[in-house]
Design a protein around this motif. Structure first.
Motif, PDB file in Angstrom:
ATOM      1  N   PHE A   1       0.837  -1.200   0.000  1.00 31.70           N
ATOM      2  CA  PHE A   1       0.000   0.000   0.000  1.00 31.70           C
ATOM      3  C   PHE A   1       0.876   1.256   0.000  1.00 31.70           C
ATOM      4  N   ASP A   2       0.368   2.329  -0.600  1.00 33.54           N
ATOM      5  CA  ASP A   2       1.062   3.621  -0.563  1.00 33.54           C
ATOM      6  C   ASP A   2       1.057   4.126   0.872  1.00 33.54           C
ATOM      7  N   PRO A   3       2.233   4.275   1.499  1.00 29.15           N
ATOM      8  CA  PRO A   3       2.276   4.646   2.915  1.00 29.15           C
ATOM      9  C   PRO A   3       1.612   5.986   3.225  1.00 29.15           C
ATOM     10  N   ASP A   4       1.596   6.888   2.245  1.00 32.21           N
ATOM     11  CA  ASP A   4       1.100   8.236   2.512  1.00 32.21           C
ATOM     12  C   ASP A   4      -0.298   8.485   1.939  1.00 32.21           C
ATOM     13  N   ALA A   5      -0.973   7.392   1.563  1.00 28.17           N
ATOM     14  CA  ALA A   5      -2.352   7.488   1.087  1.00 28.17           C
ATOM     15  C   ALA A   5      -3.280   6.860   2.121  1.00 28.17           C
ATOM     16  N   LYS A   6      -4.582   7.061   1.912  1.00 35.09           N
ATOM     17  CA  LYS A   6      -5.565   6.408   2.776  1.00 35.09           C
ATOM     18  C   LYS A   6      -5.639   4.923   2.416  1.00 35.09           C
ATOM     19  N   LEU A   7      -6.224   4.134   3.318  1.00 30.92           N
ATOM     20  CA  LEU A   7      -6.387   2.704   3.063  1.00 30.92           C
ATOM     21  C   LEU A   7      -7.237   2.474   1.815  1.00 30.92           C
ATOM     22  N   PRO A   8      -6.831   1.541   0.950  1.00 30.86           N
ATOM     23  CA  PRO A   8      -7.715   1.142  -0.146  1.00 30.86           C
ATOM     24  C   PRO A   8      -8.820   0.239   0.404  1.00 30.86           C
ATOM     25  N   PRO A   9      -9.819  -0.121  -0.410  1.00 26.57           N
ATOM     26  CA  PRO A   9     -10.856  -1.051   0.050  1.00 26.57           C
ATOM     27  C   PRO A   9     -10.219  -2.375   0.500  1.00 26.57           C
ATOM     28  N   ILE A  10     -10.652  -2.888   1.641  1.00 28.42           N
ATOM     29  CA  ILE A  10     -10.082  -4.109   2.219  1.00 28.42           C
ATOM     30  C   ILE A  10     -11.126  -5.215   2.172  1.00 28.42           C
ATOM     31  N   PRO A  11     -10.862  -6.316   1.476  1.00 26.65           N
ATOM     32  CA  PRO A  11     -11.846  -7.400   1.406  1.00 26.65           C
ATOM     33  C   PRO A  11     -11.932  -8.157   2.727  1.00 26.65           C
ATOM     34  N   GLU A  12     -13.055  -8.806   2.958  1.00 27.90           N
ATOM     35  CA  GLU A  12     -13.173  -9.687   4.126  1.00 27.90           C
ATOM     36  C   GLU A  12     -12.307 -10.916   3.912  1.00 27.90           C
ATOM     37  N   THR A  13     -11.762 -11.418   5.021  1.00 22.21           N
ATOM     38  CA  THR A  13     -10.942 -12.622   4.966  1.00 22.21           C
ATOM     39  C   THR A  13     -11.409 -13.580   6.046  1.00 22.21           C
ATOM     40  N   ASN A  14     -10.677 -14.687   6.214  1.00 21.37           N
ATOM     41  CA  ASN A  14     -11.016 -15.674   7.236  1.00 21.37           C
ATOM     42  C   ASN A  14     -10.318 -15.374   8.552  1.00 21.37           C
ATOM     43  N   ALA A  15      -9.620 -14.246   8.630  1.00 22.93           N
ATOM     44  CA  ALA A  15      -8.959 -13.857   9.874  1.00 22.93           C
ATOM     45  C   ALA A  15      -9.975 -13.203  10.811  1.00 22.93           C
ATOM     46  N   SER A  16      -9.493 -12.657  11.919  1.00 23.67           N
ATOM     47  CA  SER A  16     -10.378 -12.069  12.924  1.00 23.67           C
ATOM     48  C   SER A  16     -11.186 -10.909  12.344  1.00 23.67           C
ATOM     49  N   LYS A  17     -12.509 -11.017  12.390  1.00 21.30           N
ATOM     50  CA  LYS A  17     -13.365  -9.951  11.874  1.00 21.30           C
ATOM     51  C   LYS A  17     -13.363  -8.746  12.819  1.00 21.30           C
ATOM     52  N   THR A  18     -13.263  -9.025  14.109  1.00 16.12           N
ATOM     53  CA  THR A  18     -13.279  -7.946  15.097  1.00 16.12           C
ATOM     54  C   THR A  18     -12.093  -7.018  14.903  1.00 16.12           C
ATOM     55  N   GLY A  19     -10.896  -7.594  14.776  1.00 20.34           N
ATOM     56  CA  GLY A  19      -9.696  -6.788  14.607  1.00 20.34           C
ATOM     57  C   GLY A  19      -9.749  -5.960  13.340  1.00 20.34           C
ATOM     58  N   ARG A  20     -10.213  -6.556  12.268  1.00 20.94           N
ATOM     59  CA  ARG A  20     -10.312  -5.849  10.983  1.00 20.94           C
ATOM     60  C   ARG A  20     -11.256  -4.656  11.096  1.00 20.94           C
ATOM     61  N   GLU A  21     -12.434  -4.875  11.666  1.00 19.14           N
ATOM     62  CA  GLU A  21     -13.418  -3.804  11.760  1.00 19.14           C
ATOM     63  C   GLU A  21     -12.930  -2.677  12.658  1.00 19.14           C
ATOM     64  N   ARG A  22     -12.222  -3.027  13.740  1.00 22.57           N
ATOM     65  CA  ARG A  22     -11.713  -2.002  14.653  1.00 22.57           C
ATOM     66  C   ARG A  22     -10.702  -1.096  13.941  1.00 22.57           C
ATOM     67  N   VAL A  23      -9.836  -1.693  13.114  1.00 19.63           N
ATOM     68  CA  VAL A  23      -8.824  -0.914  12.400  1.00 19.63           C
ATOM     69  C   VAL A  23      -9.469  -0.033  11.330  1.00 19.63           C
ATOM     70  N   LEU A  24     -10.414  -0.585  10.606  1.00 22.86           N
ATOM     71  CA  LEU A  24     -11.087   0.208   9.580  1.00 22.86           C
ATOM     72  C   LEU A  24     -11.828   1.390  10.203  1.00 22.86           C
ATOM     73  N   GLU A  25     -12.441   1.171  11.354  1.00 19.52           N
ATOM     74  CA  GLU A  25     -13.172   2.245  12.030  1.00 19.52           C
ATOM     75  C   GLU A  25     -12.204   3.321  12.520  1.00 19.52           C
ATOM     76  N   LEU A  26     -11.046   2.916  13.033  1.00 19.67           N
ATOM     77  CA  LEU A  26     -10.034   3.871  13.498  1.00 19.67           C
ATOM     78  C   LEU A  26      -9.523   4.715  12.332  1.00 19.67           C
ATOM     79  N   ALA A  27      -9.226   4.060  11.204  1.00 20.44           N
ATOM     80  CA  ALA A  27      -8.713   4.783  10.037  1.00 20.44           C
ATOM     81  C   ALA A  27      -9.720   5.805   9.535  1.00 20.44           C
ATOM     82  N   GLU A  28     -10.992   5.426   9.522  1.00 19.49           N
ATOM     83  CA  GLU A  28     -12.044   6.320   9.051  1.00 19.49           C
ATOM     84  C   GLU A  28     -12.269   7.467  10.040  1.00 19.49           C
TER      85      GLU A  28
END
Length: 440
Positions: free
Chosen positions: A318-345
């Motif tokens: 990812f471009d370090p100085d850009a915003k996060l691109p769209p992140i697909p769902e994976t089989n990893a922890s859904k809680t951790g993913r959602e928490r990070v996306l909410e923080l970034a937003e």
């Protein structure tokens, strides 16, 4: 002064600090995560501070990150939880001893035996943190080519709980009569054979260990997905939650306690303890300077690897100085993913800024003086954001000593925290009932 409601405090002790830079902090013990002498001292300090529990998270694989990041991590070597907690049981008298054990990569009979043994050895201080394991690399260490799907992991966990608790009820409390004259060691009428056959598990039983001092070890959970919340409402007695704001904590608290009431459980029979990273200073400015020093010790390679783990997606390109691109769902922890996306937003962070936050610690943090930290903890308790906290220390031993020697006395002065243990078991500390044996 005493209060109707008092804080419960657990200590998150594997790794001994969740912060990636902790082992590099001036005055910290670089080997604190894997030195029994240090860990024994930490447990005894926590007991002196009247903490409810020493909590050991567990990992069944080295963290799934590139070696350039991994070489900077203090988590690559840690003790196996039962071995360490059994040793700490002999070095402490009252503090609870909670370990993580996976329902995905272990067998119910093993889990039931280990926790029953720990509860007996410690005199009733054991707790089982139920996890389904989100690290996909763990599957490769247990003969599987790919990780079990998220929903299936939770279905198995629910059945796993039923089996383990059923095994703990194999014997009536008074089964072992030990009649020397008659030569009868136990009463066969007070032995139950589980004989479980379900969609995921087949376990005959009975457990070859007597019912424990607590009846069952305390059931702990740490998931925040919808499946995790429902499992907690049905089974947990203590929840180690994630949540970076009081409003989020209040929503989680109301949701899980409401689910409990909907199925007929007493809401007081579950204690919700969000993780809280605590940095103590003589002034707020000094505490913030400590936090800034800690964060400055996180290398970008480590930071971007931490972000990749949280997202379940490789973020290194990812471009370090850009915003996060769209992140697909994976089989990893859904809680951790959602928490990070909410923080970034919420904070409008770039990839670099988000990674740096994740590489240190991005969740709930109390950074200030003993008085300001007590103010925030009191607000969470009084407004039903939590029943207490699972405290994470910025570095060891200084961060732990600061909390026990400075914050705990302030909480006690306000009547928010015990000055002495109320009993001898973890259930006593938490105000939880001893579960009845379902078979006797």
């Amino acid at each position: 002064m005493s209060r109707d409601r008092q804080l419960h405090l657990g200590a998150f002790m594997r790794p001994v600090s969740i912060h990636t830079g902790a082992w590099r902090y001036p005055g910290a013990y670089p080997d604190a995560n894997f030195n029994f002498g240090h860990l024994k001292r930490f447990a005894q300090t926590l007991e002196r501070g009247r903490f409810d529990a020493f909590f050991m998270a567990d990992h069944l694989a080295v963290l799934n990150m590139p070696v350039e990041a991994l070489k900077r991590s203090h988590t690559v070597t840690s003790f196996e939880p039962f071995t360490l907690l059994s040793a700490l049981a002999g070095a402490t008298e009252r503090i609870g001893l909670v370990a993580t054990a996976s329902t995905t990569f272990d067998a119910p009979y093993h889990i039931a035996r280990r926790f029953a043994s720990l509860d007996h050895i410690s005199g009733g201080r054991a707790g089982w943190n139920i996890v389904t394991t989100s690290n996909p690399d763990a599957a490769l260490n247990f003969g599987l080519e790919e990780h079990m799907e998220h929903g299936e992991r939770y279905d198995r966990a629910r059945e796993f709980y039923d089996v383990v608790t059923g095994l703990w009820d194999s014997w009536a409390d008074d089964a072992f009569i030990r009649d020397v004259e008659a030569g009868i060691y136990f009463d066969p009428a007070k032995l139950h054979v589980l004989d479980h056959k379900g969609p995921h598990l087949s376990v005959r039983g009975p457990l070859n260990i007597a019912r424990t001092p607590q009846g069952w070890p305390v059931i702990v959970q740490a998931g925040a997905s919808d499946s995790g919340r429902q499992l907690a409402a049905e089974t947990a007695e203590m929840v180690f939650a994630a949540g970076s704001t009081l409003a989020a904590g209040q929503r989680f608290y109301a949701d899980v306690k409401g689910r409990m009431e909907a199925i007929g459980r007493d809401r007081d029979h579950l204690k919700i303890l969000p993780g809280a990273f605590v940095v103590v200073g003589d002034t707020v400015e000094e505490a913030r300077a400590k936090r800034a020093t800690l964060d400055s010790l996180v290398h970008y390679e480590s930071a971007i690897a931490s972000l990749s783990i949280a997202l379940g997606t490789d973020a290194s390109g990812f471009d370090p100085d850009a915003k996060l691109p769209p992140i697909p769902e994976t089989n990893a922890s859904k809680t951790g993913r959602e928490r990070v996306l909410e923080l970034a937003e919420r904070e409008g962070l770039t990839v670099r800024q988000l990674a740096q936050r994740l590489g240190g610690y991005s969740g709930l943090a109390f950074v200030g003086t003993p008085a300001t930290i007590a103010d925030e903890m009191e607000e969470w308790l009084e407004t039903r954001g939590s029943d207490g906290f699972n405290v994470m220390f910025p570095y060891l031993p200084g961060g732990l000593d600061d909390f026990v020697d400075r914050v705990v006395p302030e909480l006690q002065r306000r009547g928010l925290f015990r000055t002495e243990y109320e009993g001898t078991t973890l259930r006593d500390h938490l105000g939880l009932p001893r579960p009845k044996n379902r078979f006797f």
